[in-house]
Design a protein around this motif. Structure first.
Motif, PDB file in Angstrom:
ATOM      1  N   SER A   1       0.737  -1.057  -0.027  1.00 43.63           N
ATOM      2  CA  SER A   1      -0.032  -0.018  -0.145  1.00 43.63           C
ATOM      3  C   SER A   1       0.705   1.303  -0.024  1.00 43.63           C
ATOM      4  O   SER A   1       1.877   1.311   0.834  1.00 43.63           O
ATOM      5  CB  SER A   1      -0.858   0.146   1.132  1.00 43.63           C
ATOM      6  OG  SER A   1      -0.861  -1.165   1.933  1.00 43.63           O
ATOM      7  N   GLY A   2       0.404   2.072  -0.732  1.00 45.13           N
ATOM      8  CA  GLY A   2       1.049   3.657  -0.908  1.00 45.13           C
ATOM      9  C   GLY A   2       2.286   3.477  -1.805  1.00 45.13           C
ATOM     10  O   GLY A   2       3.085   4.300  -1.875  1.00 45.13           O
ATOM     11  N   CYS A   3       2.358   2.501  -2.620  1.00 35.48           N
ATOM     12  CA  CYS A   3       3.531   2.436  -3.504  1.00 35.48           C
ATOM     13  C   CYS A   3       3.175   3.066  -4.844  1.00 35.48           C
ATOM     14  O   CYS A   3       4.047   3.334  -5.802  1.00 35.48           O
ATOM     15  CB  CYS A   3       3.796   1.090  -3.877  1.00 35.48           C
ATOM     16  SG  CYS A   3       5.082   0.319  -2.647  1.00 35.48           S
ATOM     17  N   GLY A   4       1.804   3.662  -5.084  1.00 33.90           N
ATOM     18  CA  GLY A   4       1.430   4.100  -6.246  1.00 33.90           C
ATOM     19  C   GLY A   4       0.789   3.446  -7.434  1.00 33.90           C
ATOM     20  O   GLY A   4       0.638   3.690  -8.581  1.00 33.90           O
ATOM     21  N   LYS A   5       0.324   2.105  -7.057  1.00 36.33           N
ATOM     22  CA  LYS A   5      -0.372   1.179  -7.948  1.00 36.33           C
ATOM     23  C   LYS A   5      -1.636   1.814  -8.417  1.00 36.33           C
ATOM     24  O   LYS A   5      -1.939   1.784  -9.712  1.00 36.33           O
ATOM     25  CB  LYS A   5      -0.767  -0.183  -7.089  1.00 36.33           C
ATOM     26  CG  LYS A   5       0.364  -0.759  -6.625  1.00 36.33           C
ATOM     27  CD  LYS A   5       0.035  -2.155  -6.185  1.00 36.33           C
ATOM     28  CE  LYS A   5      -0.977  -2.387  -5.184  1.00 36.33           C
ATOM     29  NZ  LYS A   5      -0.613  -2.044  -3.754  1.00 36.33           N
ATOM     30  N   SER A   6      -2.451   2.222  -7.331  1.00 29.24           N
ATOM     31  CA  SER A   6      -3.602   2.800  -7.603  1.00 29.24           C
ATOM     32  C   SER A   6      -3.707   4.032  -8.581  1.00 29.24           C
ATOM     33  O   SER A   6      -4.262   4.507  -9.599  1.00 29.24           O
ATOM     34  CB  SER A   6      -4.770   2.950  -6.619  1.00 29.24           C
ATOM     35  OG  SER A   6      -5.111   1.713  -6.114  1.00 29.24           O
ATOM     36  N   LEU A   7      -2.725   4.962  -8.070  1.00 35.53           N
ATOM     37  CA  LEU A   7      -2.487   6.202  -8.628  1.00 35.53           C
ATOM     38  C   LEU A   7      -2.165   6.286 -10.166  1.00 35.53           C
ATOM     39  O   LEU A   7      -2.699   6.889 -10.931  1.00 35.53           O
ATOM     40  CB  LEU A   7      -1.594   6.931  -7.706  1.00 35.53           C
ATOM     41  CG  LEU A   7      -1.273   8.272  -8.168  1.00 35.53           C
ATOM     42  CD1 LEU A   7      -2.613   9.365  -7.887  1.00 35.53           C
ATOM     43  CD2 LEU A   7      -0.147   9.127  -7.707  1.00 35.53           C
ATOM     44  N   THR A   8      -1.250   4.990 -10.565  1.00 34.66           N
ATOM     45  CA  THR A   8      -0.964   4.899 -11.822  1.00 34.66           C
ATOM     46  C   THR A   8      -2.285   4.633 -12.750  1.00 34.66           C
ATOM     47  O   THR A   8      -2.559   5.098 -13.722  1.00 34.66           O
ATOM     48  CB  THR A   8       0.134   3.578 -11.875  1.00 34.66           C
ATOM     49  OG1 THR A   8       1.042   3.957 -10.890  1.00 34.66           O
ATOM     50  CG2 THR A   8       0.551   3.545 -13.249  1.00 34.66           C
TER      51      THR A   8
END
Lengths: 326, 335
Positions: free
Chosen positions: A44-51
């Motif tokens: 969580s917080g690694c930027g998967k969803s943001l990408t």
């Protein structure tokens, strides 16, 4: 190889707060080819969803694309206006969210929610739309489709709701579907049904899929290729079996070793000390340096370049002497 | 065998449903149906099953956070329902519970010191100064330190919060802890830290765990024995090494085959349909509508427990003929 369907190049996304801008995604580059399932893993917080939100033009209002491009069939999506985005979303690229209860409208019937895309994007008459909707509901494995067409989300179980969400994503004949943790909220036997459905749809509909998950087992089950993200960076990318057998980046190695497993009984599990740095704590150098057991002096100051080993890419100074630059 | 630390004997929990039937008879949701379990000192029993199968209800009955509709809970051989209030309060010190969501289980308005010392305050143990010493001691046990005393839960990460929840559970020196999805909300690297911590604490304090999880990888790694639940019933229980090829119940077989793993290629059994509503469970065996090996008798008669050996119990008609036979034939049948 054929032309990529989606090509993300050097994408930077930042959040604006009162005290300044903070980069959440740095230098993200990857491609998705037709009929391919690409997995994105990370904590969580690694930027998967943001990408995935960036690809669909659904960034939060305080986030913006600083540089880079997102090409879909040769069109750059970054420069699109809101209206142009709407014609892409649903009909060319669509999205499946994690929690099927919150992504469905509880006040509208299943049929209405699935057929909405057709009403918006096509000129079919109501009767045709209903027939197409029911045909698709059958294709994604919803039983008694005619009856469920008039049902409301609360009358369905979790697995059936997720099938409805999948039908909504597919009805516009999108050739790229982004699935953000689509099976995380489901039980394991239902998860298997849904994963089998994704594999079937890839064969029958030629749909490409970007599959976001934190579960390596799930990723292995459906994906051809996998991208490992850490703190807003892509640290490693390659074919799934290759990465699982021979992970190169210390972060990927740590993640895979910390998966609990029957064979590791009786011995302590491998752990990665510390946690993913928050947005404000990120600085130059390799993002993983503080948690890495193999760090060197150079890791504190310089961001590692990507190195290519065949179709396996890694960004780590350990491999600086090897292989070819990307 | 020694006396179990805790034992459930044919425990049922039925909830009255709001919806009554046509003639105004109340209907019941059978959350837990005839569950018998034994927990021995120092072991970890894993309770697996899908959502709604009654895992958490069973855990809460063992800790007596809710009381059962029928059946008995024994602690070292004595029935806990016969305890006096005073005995009950003493017993509650020995049994603790850790919940899934460390964001919801810690009071956001209180500092860590208050949260962790609350059990001591409730049981009126020690003076204020001594309590602080004890809090620091357990914080160090769970990998935190005195610098956390004056922080609030929102300042901590998910893994740190779960450590605080564990500290609160062990401060009264319990014998038994129910861990209800205690690592499910955590990322895999943090999950590994917490699992290691739980193992260390178990060795240090001789703890017994009931470990409730839907994550089959975690269960297989962590537990000595497993019990598989389906629609309020334990359909199979036995040692963890049954997983692989020695599970007997068709549901347990399908459940473990459906678990995606990172290193093996196995045949996966895709179950049709979904778990039925526990308000209207199917007649006979609750699993028969989804079972590939269902026979005629399965739809009309409830199977009873078949003891395949001392530790391995399965509730399925397929193995009915084995029961009552001599030990040799049982072993033959297992093979």
């Amino acid at each position: 190889m054929s032309q990529p369907l989606l090509s993300v190049q050097n994408l930077d996304v930042s959040f604006t707060f009162q005290d300044g801008d903070y980069a959440a995604l740095k230098n993200i580059s990857f491609s998705v080819y037709p009929k391919e399932i690409v997995g994105i893993v990370g904590e969580s917080g690694c930027g998967k969803s943001l990408t995935s939100h960036a690809i669909l033009g659904m960034l939060p209002t305080n986030a913006m694309i600083k540089k880079g491009s997102i090409q879909y069939r040769g069109t750059d999506l970054v420069s699109l206006t809101n209206e142009e985005w709407q014609s892409i979303r649903g009909s060319a690229i669509s999205m499946i969210f994690q929690e099927p209860m919150t992504s469905l409208n509880p006040l509208l019937t299943i049929g209405r929610q699935i057929s909405e895309v057709l009403k918006k994007h096509t000129g079919f008459c109501n009767k045709e739309i209903k027939e197409m909707t029911i045909a698709l509901m059958k294709e994604v494995g919803l039983p008694r489709a005619e009856e469920l067409y008039r049902a409301y989300p609360h009358q369905l179980s979790g697995g059936m709701r997720q099938r409805v969400v999948i039908a909504i994503a597919l009805i516009g004949e999108a050739d790229l579907v982004i699935a953000d943790e689509p099976t995380t909220a489901l039980d394991v036997t239902i998860q298997l049904q849904i994963l089998e459905l994704f594999r079937k749809l890839k064969q029958t509909r030629n749909t490409s899929l970007v599959f976001i998950s934190h579960d390596w087992g799930v990723i292995r089950k459906v994906c051809d290729r996998v991208i490992v993200m850490y703190a807003g960076h892509i640290v490693e990318e390659g074919p799934i079996e290759e990465i699982l057998q021979h992970p190169k980046h210390p972060y990927t190695q740590g993640l895979i070793q910390s998966i609990p497993d029957y064979k590791k009984r009786g011995e302590p599990l491998h752990t990665i000390p510390g946690r993913v740095p928050a947005l404000r704590e990120r600085r130059g150098g390799c993002p993983f340096v503080d948690r890495c057991s193999l760090r060197m002096d150079i890791c504190q100051t310089t961001y590692p370049e990507g190195k290519k080993h065949g179709n396996h890419q890694v960004k780590c100074h350990l491999y600086a002497q090897e292989a070819i630059n990307i | 065998m020694s006396t179990p630390l805790l034992e459930l004997d044919k425990v049922q929990k039925h909830y009255k449903s709001n919806r009554s039937s046509f003639l105004g008879k109340p209907s019941y949701v059978k959350a837990v149906n005839s569950v018998s379990l034994r927990l021995f000192e120092g072991e970890t029993l894993g309770l697996v099953g899908e959502s709604g199968s009654g895992k958490s209800t069973t855990g809460q009955i063992i800790a007596q956070l809710i009381s059962q509709t029928s059946g008995t809970v024994f602690y070292k051989g004595s029935d806990v329902t016969t305890f006096t209030n005073k005995q009950m309060k003493a017993w509650r010190k020995k049994v603790q519970i850790v919940f899934q969501d460390p964001y919801a289980s810690l009071n956001p308005k209180k500092k860590i010191e208050w949260i962790v010392s609350e059990p001591l305050v409730i049981h009126r143990i020690r003076t204020k100064v001594e309590r602080r010493e004890k809090v620091v001691e357990v914080l160090e046990d769970v990998g935190l330190d005195a610098s956390y005393l004056h922080r609030y839960p929102h300042e901590l990460s998910g893994g740190q919060r779960q450590r605080v929840a564990i500290a609160t559970a062990i401060i009264l020196n319990p014998e038994f802890i129910v861990i209800d999805e205690g690592v499910s909300a955590l990322d895999v690297s943090v999950q590994a830290q917490i699992l290691n911590l739980l193992k260390q604490l178990q060795n240090k304090y001789k703890l017994t765990y009931l470990f409730i999880s839907h994550d089959l990888n975690v269960i297989q790694y962590f537990c000595d024995r497993i019990a598989v639940m389906y629609l309020g019933e334990i359909v199979e229980q036995g040692r963890t090494d049954l997983i692989g090829s020695n599970l007997k119940h068709p549901y347990a077989q399908a459940l473990f085959s459906a678990n995606p793993t990172v290193d093996e290629n196995k045949t996966q059994i895709v179950l049709g349909g979904e778990v039925p509503n526990s308000g209207t469970p199917p007649a006979g065996c609750p699993f028969h509508p989804r079972c590939a090996k269902a026979m005629e008798t399965c739809s009309s008669f409830k199977p009873s427990d078949v003891h395949l050996n001392q530790t391995h119990v399965v509730r399925c008609h397929l193995y009915k003929t084995i029961e009552g036979n001599s030990k040799d034939t049982i072993e033959e049948a297992i093979r």
